[in-house]
Enzyme design. Sequence first.
Site, short mmCIF file in Angstrom:
data_model
loop_
_atom_site.label_atom_id
_atom_site.label_comp_id
_atom_site.label_asym_id
_atom_site.label_seq_id
_atom_site.Cartn_x
_atom_site.Cartn_y
_atom_site.Cartn_z
N ARG A 54 30.96 96.03 -38.63
CA ARG A 54 31.47 95.15 -38.74
C ARG A 54 30.69 94.39 -39.55
NH1 ARG A 54 30.13 95.06 -32.44
NH2 ARG A 54 29.33 93.16 -31.97
N ARG B 273 24.56 86.00 -31.93
CA ARG B 273 25.24 86.52 -31.97
C ARG B 273 26.49 85.81 -32.43
NH1 ARG B 273 25.99 88.55 -26.41
NH2 ARG B 273 27.55 89.69 -27.25
#
Length: 226
Positions: free
Chosen positions: A99, A182
């Site tokens: 990520r 997020r």
Amino acid sequence: MVRQAHCGGTGLRLVILGPPGSGKGTRAKIIGKLFDIPVITTGDLLRSVVDKGTKLGKLADNYMKKGDLVRDDIVISIVEDRLIKPDVKNGFVLDGFPRSVEQAEALDRILNKLGIKVDAVVNVTAKPETIIERLSLRRICSQCNSIYHLNDIPPKKAGKCDECGGELIQRNDDHKEIIQNRLEVYLKQTFPILERYEKRGLGRNISGELEIDKIPTEVERVLKDL
Ligand code: AMP
């Protein structure tokens, strides 16, 4: 047909990426079942570390409850420990890792050491409004992490998991302000690594908007050259 499953796996090694709420977890589970390969979900691994209440768990929780990425060194060591387990020998789906650029570089190093390579990076795409709606209506099983959606994938019995009977809960990072963070974190830290995989010819886009029963056919189509 993509590689046939044999000896408990296809040797298929996939990374699945996408913004939170794109449906990557649901697709990862379907791909895992289709090809008989384990799904390694860093979000679930981290949540089980948090549940243990250890010092490491508390540290990880500080990042997760804000919707920030957990420190690279913590996640990388969890993934490395998982990737050397015997069940991963015949393939895997990495769901939610890498990520960040640092994690993508670490994955290259780990796989290089193991003498293996990623076959494809599946990028799940979805419209912003789908993402927000999905995350607000998502419920997960507190026992086995099965994923539900109150409208699209409701449990047979309200509040209970179809698979194990566990209690369904709303994740504490599936609330509006945290969802927003997020999504920003995804765009800033995760989205740039897609280009790295595109350059290697590994990128495959898959729609996150399809109904559940259409997903297996879509997966087959996207991975047919492997
Ligand atoms: P997910 O279940 O994939 O939405 O992940 C939930 C949370 O776990 C994220 O918002 C992060 O805080 C953390 N997390 C999951 N995977 C990673 C990762 N590869 N690197 C850093 N943090 C992660």
